[in-house]
Write a protein that holds these residues in place. Structure first.
Motif, mmCIF file in Angstrom:
data_model
loop_
_atom_site.group_PDB
_atom_site.id
_atom_site.type_symbol
_atom_site.label_atom_id
_atom_site.label_comp_id
_atom_site.label_asym_id
_atom_site.label_seq_id
_atom_site.Cartn_x
_atom_site.Cartn_y
_atom_site.Cartn_z
ATOM 1 N N ILE A 1 0.829 -1.205 0.000
ATOM 2 C CA ILE A 1 0.000 0.000 0.000
ATOM 3 C C ILE A 1 0.863 1.254 0.000
ATOM 4 O O ILE A 1 0.541 2.235 -0.662
ATOM 5 C CB ILE A 1 -0.971 -0.023 1.197
ATOM 6 C CG1 ILE A 1 -2.026 -1.103 0.968
ATOM 7 C CG2 ILE A 1 -1.626 1.322 1.416
ATOM 8 C CD1 ILE A 1 -2.999 -1.287 2.091
ATOM 9 N N HIS B 1 3.612 1.728 -1.456
ATOM 10 C CA HIS B 1 4.296 1.926 -2.739
ATOM 11 C C HIS B 1 3.344 2.165 -3.904
ATOM 12 O O HIS B 1 3.740 2.074 -5.058
ATOM 13 C CB HIS B 1 5.200 0.726 -3.043
ATOM 14 C CG HIS B 1 6.394 0.677 -2.158
ATOM 15 N ND1 HIS B 1 6.444 -0.114 -1.042
ATOM 16 C CD2 HIS B 1 7.570 1.342 -2.203
ATOM 17 C CE1 HIS B 1 7.601 0.051 -0.437
ATOM 18 N NE2 HIS B 1 8.308 0.930 -1.122
ATOM 19 N N ILE B 2 2.096 2.476 -3.623
ATOM 20 C CA ILE B 2 1.128 2.747 -4.690
ATOM 21 C C ILE B 2 1.422 4.121 -5.291
ATOM 22 O O ILE B 2 1.576 5.106 -4.567
ATOM 23 C CB ILE B 2 -0.319 2.689 -4.156
ATOM 24 C CG1 ILE B 2 -0.663 1.257 -3.775
ATOM 25 C CG2 ILE B 2 -1.302 3.231 -5.181
ATOM 26 C CD1 ILE B 2 -2.020 1.100 -3.139
ATOM 27 N N HIS B 3 1.468 4.184 -6.604
ATOM 28 C CA HIS B 3 1.628 5.455 -7.310
ATOM 29 C C HIS B 3 0.240 6.085 -7.439
ATOM 30 O O HIS B 3 -0.662 5.501 -8.049
ATOM 31 C CB HIS B 3 2.254 5.240 -8.682
ATOM 32 C CG HIS B 3 3.617 4.642 -8.611
ATOM 33 N ND1 HIS B 3 4.726 5.378 -8.272
ATOM 34 C CD2 HIS B 3 4.053 3.380 -8.806
ATOM 35 C CE1 HIS B 3 5.784 4.597 -8.272
ATOM 36 N NE2 HIS B 3 5.406 3.372 -8.591
ATOM 37 N N PHE C 1 -3.322 5.129 -9.975
ATOM 38 C CA PHE C 1 -4.278 4.486 -9.078
ATOM 39 C C PHE C 1 -5.613 5.227 -9.097
ATOM 40 O O PHE C 1 -6.673 4.620 -9.246
ATOM 41 C CB PHE C 1 -3.710 4.437 -7.649
ATOM 42 C CG PHE C 1 -4.602 3.736 -6.672
ATOM 43 C CD1 PHE C 1 -4.542 2.367 -6.520
ATOM 44 C CD2 PHE C 1 -5.504 4.448 -5.900
ATOM 45 C CE1 PHE C 1 -5.367 1.721 -5.621
ATOM 46 C CE2 PHE C 1 -6.325 3.824 -5.004
ATOM 47 C CZ PHE C 1 -6.260 2.452 -4.857
ATOM 48 N N THR D 1 -6.606 -3.901 -10.443
ATOM 49 C CA THR D 1 -5.267 -4.269 -9.991
ATOM 50 C C THR D 1 -4.439 -4.813 -11.143
ATOM 51 O O THR D 1 -3.258 -4.481 -11.281
ATOM 52 C CB THR D 1 -5.349 -5.306 -8.859
ATOM 53 O OG1 THR D 1 -6.182 -4.782 -7.823
ATOM 54 C CG2 THR D 1 -3.983 -5.619 -8.303
ATOM 55 N N TYR E 1 -3.502 -1.890 -13.272
ATOM 56 C CA TYR E 1 -2.477 -1.108 -12.578
ATOM 57 C C TYR E 1 -1.104 -1.757 -12.705
ATOM 58 O O TYR E 1 -0.108 -1.086 -12.968
ATOM 59 C CB TYR E 1 -2.867 -0.941 -11.110
ATOM 60 C CG TYR E 1 -1.858 -0.188 -10.288
ATOM 61 C CD1 TYR E 1 -1.844 1.199 -10.284
ATOM 62 C CD2 TYR E 1 -0.916 -0.848 -9.520
ATOM 63 C CE1 TYR E 1 -0.916 1.901 -9.542
ATOM 64 C CE2 TYR E 1 0.014 -0.161 -8.773
ATOM 65 C CZ TYR E 1 0.005 1.218 -8.785
ATOM 66 O OH TYR E 1 0.930 1.897 -8.056
ATOM 67 N N GLN F 1 2.178 -0.250 -14.594
ATOM 68 C CA GLN F 1 3.459 -0.100 -13.909
ATOM 69 C C GLN F 1 4.590 -0.824 -14.636
ATOM 70 O O GLN F 1 5.757 -0.467 -14.482
ATOM 71 C CB GLN F 1 3.358 -0.597 -12.464
ATOM 72 C CG GLN F 1 2.469 0.256 -11.603
ATOM 73 C CD GLN F 1 2.887 1.714 -11.597
ATOM 74 O OE1 GLN F 1 4.051 2.041 -11.438
ATOM 75 N NE2 GLN F 1 1.926 2.603 -11.783
ATOM 76 N N ASN G 1 1.992 -7.981 -2.965
ATOM 77 C CA ASN G 1 1.774 -6.651 -3.527
ATOM 78 C C ASN G 1 0.445 -6.608 -4.280
ATOM 79 O O ASN G 1 -0.313 -5.646 -4.169
ATOM 80 C CB ASN G 1 2.942 -6.278 -4.441
ATOM 81 C CG ASN G 1 2.922 -4.834 -4.838
ATOM 82 O OD1 ASN G 1 2.333 -4.000 -4.164
ATOM 83 N ND2 ASN G 1 3.586 -4.520 -5.932
ATOM 84 N N ILE H 1 -2.686 -4.131 -3.247
ATOM 85 C CA ILE H 1 -3.296 -3.184 -4.177
ATOM 86 C C ILE H 1 -4.757 -3.539 -4.425
ATOM 87 O O ILE H 1 -5.607 -2.655 -4.554
ATOM 88 C CB ILE H 1 -2.477 -3.126 -5.484
ATOM 89 C CG1 ILE H 1 -1.088 -2.550 -5.177
ATOM 90 C CG2 ILE H 1 -3.169 -2.284 -6.541
ATOM 91 C CD1 ILE H 1 -0.118 -2.640 -6.310
ATOM 92 N N ALA I 1 -6.755 -2.168 -1.549
ATOM 93 C CA ALA I 1 -6.895 -0.713 -1.700
ATOM 94 C C ALA I 1 -7.934 -0.378 -2.768
ATOM 95 O O ALA I 1 -8.768 0.522 -2.576
ATOM 96 C CB ALA I 1 -5.549 -0.093 -2.055
#
Length: 106
Positions: A15, A17-19, A23, A48, A51, A55, A79, A83, A86
């Motif tokens: 969480i 390290h989420i850009h 997002f 996800t 995303y 990335q 990871n 995500i 989130a």
């Protein structure tokens, strides 16, 4: 309580390290498309995956770096899970706000 703390210890690094820009853009797009909470949940899994693909592709396209496939080990799946959690929270909130606004308009 120990299980909840252990779960938090697993998802916290993902969480943090989420850009935020990709997002938020993905969450708003899929949150507005969801027609039910079930679709918001499955939309979070799709979000996800989108995303993760973004990335992977952005450094290749923007910086000219070599394309590197992810290692599908425990760190990747932790990871992915973080995500996903989130995205579930954000998509459910967006869907709830959308249905509230629609109900208020009549």
């Amino acid at each position: 309580m120990d299980d909840l703390h252990a779960f938090w210890l697993i998802i916290r690094p993902g969480i943090t390290h989420i850009h935020p820009i990709p997002f938020v853009l993905i969450a708003i797009a899929l949150g507005l498309l969801a027609r039910s909470y079930v679709q918001a949940f499955f939309g979070a899994i799709l979000a996800t995956a989108i995303y993760m693909i973004v990335q992977l592709i952005v450094p290749t396209v923007m910086d000219g770096k070599a394309f590197a496939t992810p290692h599908f080990n425990h760190a990747f799946w932790y990871n992915f899970m973080a995500i996903s959690v989130a995205f579930v929270v954000v998509l459910v909130v967006i869907h709830a706000l959308k249905t509230t606004v629609i109900a208020m308009r009549g």
